[in-house]
Design a protein around this motif. Sequence first.
Motif, PDB file in Angstrom:
ATOM      1  N   GLU A 344       0.805  -1.226   0.000  1.00 47.90           N
ATOM      2  CA  GLU A 344       0.000   0.000   0.000  1.00 47.90           C
ATOM      3  C   GLU A 344       0.836   1.272   0.000  1.00 47.90           C
ATOM      4  O   GLU A 344       0.465   2.260  -0.627  1.00 47.90           O
ATOM      5  CB  GLU A 344      -0.918   0.022   1.225  1.00 47.90           C
ATOM      6  CG  GLU A 344      -2.075  -0.944   1.143  1.00 47.90           C
ATOM      7  CD  GLU A 344      -3.124  -0.630   2.186  1.00 47.90           C
ATOM      8  OE1 GLU A 344      -3.567   0.529   2.269  1.00 47.90           O
ATOM      9  OE2 GLU A 344      -3.498  -1.546   2.937  1.00 47.90           O
ATOM     10  N   MET A 345       1.957   1.259   0.716  1.00 47.30           N
ATOM     11  CA  MET A 345       2.720   2.485   0.910  1.00 47.30           C
ATOM     12  C   MET A 345       3.933   2.597   0.006  1.00 47.30           C
ATOM     13  O   MET A 345       4.608   3.620   0.008  1.00 47.30           O
ATOM     14  CB  MET A 345       3.165   2.583   2.374  1.00 47.30           C
ATOM     15  CG  MET A 345       2.034   2.495   3.370  1.00 47.30           C
ATOM     16  SD  MET A 345       2.624   2.564   5.081  1.00 47.30           S
ATOM     17  CE  MET A 345       1.089   2.291   5.964  1.00 47.30           C
ATOM     18  N   GLY A 346       4.226   1.541  -0.744  1.00 46.92           N
ATOM     19  CA  GLY A 346       5.380   1.602  -1.636  1.00 46.92           C
ATOM     20  C   GLY A 346       6.708   1.560  -0.920  1.00 46.92           C
ATOM     21  O   GLY A 346       7.702   2.103  -1.416  1.00 46.92           O
ATOM     22  N   ALA A 347       6.746   0.911   0.260  1.00 45.42           N
ATOM     23  CA  ALA A 347       7.987   0.843   1.030  1.00 45.42           C
ATOM     24  C   ALA A 347       9.011  -0.042   0.320  1.00 45.42           C
ATOM     25  O   ALA A 347       8.654  -0.982  -0.400  1.00 45.42           O
ATOM     26  CB  ALA A 347       7.711   0.306   2.433  1.00 45.42           C
ATOM     27  N   SER A 348      10.284   0.253   0.554  1.00 48.35           N
ATOM     28  CA  SER A 348      11.369  -0.569   0.016  1.00 48.35           C
ATOM     29  C   SER A 348      11.777  -1.599   1.060  1.00 48.35           C
ATOM     30  O   SER A 348      11.313  -1.568   2.211  1.00 48.35           O
ATOM     31  CB  SER A 348      12.561   0.311  -0.354  1.00 48.35           C
ATOM     32  OG  SER A 348      13.092   0.937   0.813  1.00 48.35           O
ATOM     33  N   ILE A 349      12.664  -2.494   0.686  1.00 48.57           N
ATOM     34  CA  ILE A 349      13.161  -3.491   1.631  1.00 48.57           C
ATOM     35  C   ILE A 349      13.895  -2.804   2.777  1.00 48.57           C
ATOM     36  O   ILE A 349      13.812  -3.234   3.934  1.00 48.57           O
ATOM     37  CB  ILE A 349      14.087  -4.497   0.918  1.00 48.57           C
ATOM     38  CG1 ILE A 349      13.298  -5.282  -0.137  1.00 48.57           C
ATOM     39  CG2 ILE A 349      14.717  -5.458   1.919  1.00 48.57           C
ATOM     40  CD1 ILE A 349      12.163  -6.105   0.428  1.00 48.57           C
TER      41      ILE A 349
END
Length: 385
Positions: A344-349
Motif C-alpha cells: 500500500e505504501m510503496g515501502a522498500s526493503i
Amino acid sequence: MSGVVGVYRHELKRIFELKAIFSTLFVAALIYAVYYPQPYRNEALRDVPVAIIDLDGTTSSRELARRIDASSDVAVAMVLPDLATAEREVFKRTLSGAVVIPLNFERDLLHGRSSPISLYADSSYFLIYSRVAGAVTGVTRAYGAEVETARLIGLGINPVVAASAVGPMPLVSIPLFNPQSGYATYILPGAFAIIMQQTLLIAVCLLATISGKPGGADPDVSSASAVSSVLGKLAAYLTVAMVIVPFYFILLPYFYNIPRLGSIVVILVAAIPFVLSVSALGLVLGSLFRSPLAVQLTAAALGMPLFFLSGFSWPIEAVPPVLRALSQLIPGSIAIAAMTQVVEMGASIADIRNQFLGLWVLALGYTMLAILLEWRRRRKSISAV
C-alpha cells in the motif's frame, strides 16, 4: 544437490496430485478472494440511522437537523417527540442513536450563550458509535462556528478577524495511503497475509502427515538426507507460493481497488522469508501430528488465537508483553506490517528491514528445527528396524 532436486520434484508433484492439498492452496484462495472482501466493498460505513428530537422547533434547530441528515455518515431516520420513544427504538435496533436539540436552542445561540446538543448513541458496536459520534460532532462544531462568526460580524467585527477568532487553528486532515478512509483498504491487505499463512500452514502440515503414512514415502527420495529433504520441500513450497503471492498481494488489491504503490519485485522479495518461515513452521508442526484429521482439528482450534496474536484485530503495541513476545514467533504477525507497507505504501526493503530480518530469523530457526526433527525421526525409524 541431487537429493534436494529429487525431493523438490517429488513434493511439487504431490502438491498437485493430492486433492486436499491442491484445494487448500488454490481452491481456498479463490473462495477467500471472492467471499471474504464482499462485506467491506462499500469501504466506509454510511447512513447510520439516528433520530432527531427537536425540542426547540425553530429555524436554527431545523437547519441543524438538516445538516446532520446531509452528513454521509448518518441519516435521520425518524423525528421523535421525546427521548423515551427514541430509547425504545434503539433497544429494538431500529436506530443507532438519538440527537436531542434542547429548548431555547436558537435563542441561546443568538445571545452568544452555549446551547449543548445531547447525543445518545449505542456504543455496543464501536464502529457504528464512532461514526455517529464523529458525524454529529463535526456537524455541530461547524454549524456553531458559522453561527458565532455571523454573530461577531453582526457586531461590526471584520469578517476575516471574526472567522479567525472562532477557528484560530483550522485542521486540514489528509488521509495518507487510504484516501477514502475506508475499512476495506485497512483490513484486506492484513487479512490476505493471515489467510495465506493459514492455508499454507495447513497444506504443509497435511503433506507431512500424509507422507508419514505407511507406503507414503517415494523410494526415489527416501535415501535423501534430512537436510536435503527439508530444503527440497521448502523449495517446492516456495515455488508454489510464488504463484499465490502475486494473486494475494498484486491481483486482488488491483481488483478491489486498494491503494497499491509497491513494486512487484519488492513485493516478491519481501514475501520470500514470509513463505519460507511459514513453510518451515508447517514442517515443524507437521512432525507432531499423526493424521490429517488431527491437523484440521488443531488448525480450527488455533485459528482464532493466531488471528488475535497477529496484531490484526488489536494493535500489537497494546497487547501484554508476554503475548507480544509470543506473537513474534508467528510469521504472520511480522508479515502483516511488512506486506501492508510494501503493497500500500510503496515501502522498500530498507524501509521494512526490521520485519524483513525478523522473518529471515524465523525462517532459519524453524528450518533448523525441522531438519533436527526430521533427523530424529529417521534415527527412530532405523532403531525400530
